[in-house]
Design a protein around this motif. Structure first.
Motif, PDB file in Angstrom:
ATOM      1  N   UNK A  29     -37.938  10.468 -24.213  1.00 12.21           N
ATOM      2  CA  UNK A  29     -37.730   9.600 -23.054  1.00 12.21           C
ATOM      3  C   UNK A  29     -38.309  10.235 -21.798  1.00 12.21           C
ATOM      4  N   UNK A  30     -38.091  11.527 -21.616  1.00 14.62           N
ATOM      5  CA  UNK A  30     -38.638  12.226 -20.448  1.00 14.62           C
ATOM      6  C   UNK A  30     -40.162  12.254 -20.489  1.00 14.62           C
ATOM      7  N   UNK A  31     -40.720  12.519 -21.651  1.00 14.52           N
ATOM      8  CA  UNK A  31     -42.180  12.576 -21.774  1.00 14.52           C
ATOM      9  C   UNK A  31     -42.810  11.216 -21.494  1.00 14.52           C
ATOM     10  N   UNK A  32     -42.181  10.159 -21.981  1.00 13.90           N
ATOM     11  CA  UNK A  32     -42.701   8.818 -21.734  1.00 13.90           C
ATOM     12  C   UNK A  32     -42.627   8.488 -20.247  1.00 13.90           C
ATOM     13  N   UNK A  33     -41.511   8.821 -19.613  1.00 18.46           N
ATOM     14  CA  UNK A  33     -41.379   8.556 -18.183  1.00 18.46           C
ATOM     15  C   UNK A  33     -42.489   9.245 -17.397  1.00 18.46           C
ATOM     16  N   UNK A  64     -45.438  10.164 -18.481  1.00 22.20           N
ATOM     17  CA  UNK A  64     -46.734   9.570 -18.795  1.00 22.20           C
ATOM     18  C   UNK A  64     -46.921   8.238 -18.070  1.00 22.20           C
ATOM     19  N   UNK A  65     -45.889   7.414 -18.037  1.00 25.88           N
ATOM     20  CA  UNK A  65     -45.996   6.127 -17.355  1.00 25.88           C
ATOM     21  C   UNK A  65     -46.144   6.303 -15.847  1.00 25.88           C
ATOM     22  N   UNK A  66     -45.457   7.293 -15.286  1.00 24.26           N
ATOM     23  CA  UNK A  66     -45.630   7.568 -13.854  1.00 24.26           C
ATOM     24  C   UNK A  66     -47.053   8.004 -13.545  1.00 24.26           C
ATOM     25  N   UNK A 107     -36.447  -5.073  -9.201  1.00 22.36           N
ATOM     26  CA  UNK A 107     -37.531  -4.563  -8.358  1.00 22.36           C
ATOM     27  C   UNK A 107     -38.834  -4.393  -9.129  1.00 22.36           C
ATOM     28  N   UNK A 108     -38.855  -4.803 -10.394  1.00 25.71           N
ATOM     29  CA  UNK A 108     -40.070  -4.731 -11.192  1.00 25.71           C
ATOM     30  C   UNK A 108     -40.375  -3.374 -11.778  1.00 25.71           C
ATOM     31  N   UNK A 109     -39.385  -2.498 -11.839  1.00 27.53           N
ATOM     32  CA  UNK A 109     -39.607  -1.151 -12.355  1.00 27.53           C
ATOM     33  C   UNK A 109     -39.425  -1.093 -13.874  1.00 27.53           C
ATOM     34  N   UNK A 110     -39.922  -0.012 -14.467  1.00 24.65           N
ATOM     35  CA  UNK A 110     -39.679   0.278 -15.871  1.00 24.65           C
ATOM     36  C   UNK A 110     -38.421   1.127 -15.964  1.00 24.65           C
ATOM     37  N   UNK A 111     -37.447   0.670 -16.724  1.00 27.07           N
ATOM     38  CA  UNK A 111     -36.219   1.437 -16.942  1.00 27.07           C
ATOM     39  C   UNK A 111     -36.260   2.015 -18.347  1.00 27.07           C
ATOM     40  N   UNK A 121     -45.006   6.974 -29.585  1.00 28.32           N
ATOM     41  CA  UNK A 121     -44.180   6.291 -28.592  1.00 28.32           C
ATOM     42  C   UNK A 121     -45.060   5.612 -27.547  1.00 28.32           C
ATOM     43  N   UNK A 122     -46.027   6.335 -27.038  1.00 26.14           N
ATOM     44  CA  UNK A 122     -46.910   5.782 -26.002  1.00 26.14           C
ATOM     45  C   UNK A 122     -47.676   4.576 -26.516  1.00 26.14           C
ATOM     46  N   UNK A 123     -48.207   4.665 -27.717  1.00 27.40           N
ATOM     47  CA  UNK A 123     -48.961   3.547 -28.287  1.00 27.40           C
ATOM     48  C   UNK A 123     -48.087   2.296 -28.391  1.00 27.40           C
ATOM     49  N   UNK A 124     -46.847   2.470 -28.815  1.00 29.81           N
ATOM     50  CA  UNK A 124     -45.939   1.333 -28.962  1.00 29.81           C
ATOM     51  C   UNK A 124     -45.610   0.735 -27.606  1.00 29.81           C
ATOM     52  N   UNK A 125     -45.303   1.582 -26.633  1.00 30.42           N
ATOM     53  CA  UNK A 125     -44.883   1.088 -25.318  1.00 30.42           C
ATOM     54  C   UNK A 125     -46.023   0.388 -24.599  1.00 30.42           C
ATOM     55  N   UNK A 126     -47.231   0.925 -24.690  1.00 27.45           N
ATOM     56  CA  UNK A 126     -48.347   0.285 -24.005  1.00 27.45           C
ATOM     57  C   UNK A 126     -48.593  -1.133 -24.529  1.00 27.45           C
ATOM     58  N   UNK A 127     -48.311  -1.360 -25.800  1.00 22.45           N
ATOM     59  CA  UNK A 127     -48.446  -2.713 -26.347  1.00 22.45           C
ATOM     60  C   UNK A 127     -47.421  -3.651 -25.720  1.00 22.45           C
ATOM     61  N   UNK A 128     -46.278  -3.115 -25.298  1.00 20.25           N
ATOM     62  CA  UNK A 128     -45.239  -3.944 -24.706  1.00 20.25           C
ATOM     63  C   UNK A 128     -45.631  -4.450 -23.315  1.00 20.25           C
TER      64      UNK A 128
END
Length: 207
Positions: free
Chosen positions: A22-26, A28-30, A90-94, A199-206
């Motif tokens: 979860x921390x690594x994904x956060x 990367x998305x930031x 506010x349109x953020x990613x949680x 994880x990143x590949x899955x989330x980017x598809x979302x």
């Protein structure tokens, strides 16, 4: 991502590595320019963090499953009102480390079959599911060894032992079958970078 934000959760047995992922994904998305709120359950708001100390510390038999369920639901409601819903509006990613699926497992199945009661309280007080849930699947013995190796104070559920971890793993996989539209299962018995890439590949598809 819609204007109402994107709600992602990580689930798995203790020691599965979901918190690290979860921390690594956060991060990367930031780096990609997204506004991200990284949070956890129980916790994620001032009131819920107080409840966290009540439910994760102390003797394994400190609370009955029914009492735990009420405490976790109270913590989740405060978390939802004060952290999750404002961020999504506010349109953020949680990104949340555990959510209602953990309650469906740990309180719904750990000491009796309370799943129906869990779902009733969820429908009454929470009324929200994640947009995407990533289940980090891990060998229970390996996960328990990792969790106990942290030597922290929040080990109340780890102290229930290997049988509970095996039961929870089976239960999480069953949940993934029950909710296939939002669950994605990733093999956590690998190095962190390989898991993170999946994880990143899955989330980017979302998005």
């Amino acid at each position: 991502m819609t204007k109402s934000g994107l709600f992602l959760t990580f689930e798995g047995i203790d020691g599965s590595g979901k918190s690290s992922q979860a921390r690594m994904l956060a991060d990367r998305l930031r780096d990609m320019g997204h506004e991200v709120v990284l949070t956890r359950e129980p916790g994620g708001s001032a009131g819920a963090e107080e409840i966290r100390r009540l439910v994760l510390e102390g003797d394994p038999d400190r609370w009955s499953a029914e009492t735990e369920l009420l405490l976790f639901t109270a913590a989740r409601r405060d978390h939802l009102e004060r952290t999750i819903e404002p961020a999504l509006a506010a349109g953020k990613v949680v990104i949340c480390d555990r959510f209602a699926d953990s309650t469906r497992m740990y309180q719904g199945m750990s000491r009796g079959n309370l799943r129906a009661l869990v779902d009733q309280l969820h429908a009454l007080m929470i009324r929200r599911e994640p947009d995407l849930t990533i289940l980090i699947d891990m060998d229970p013995q390996t996960g328990l060894a990792r969790a106990k190796g942290r030597q922290g104070t929040e080990e109340r559920f780890e102290d229930f032992g290997l049988d509970l971890q095996q039961k929870m793993r089976d239960g999480f996989l069953a949940l993934a079958d029950e909710f296939p539209d939002r669950f994605r299962v990733i093999d956590g018995n690998r190095d962190m970078d390989s898991v993170a890439q999946d994880v990143t590949d899955i989330v980017l598809k979302a998005f």
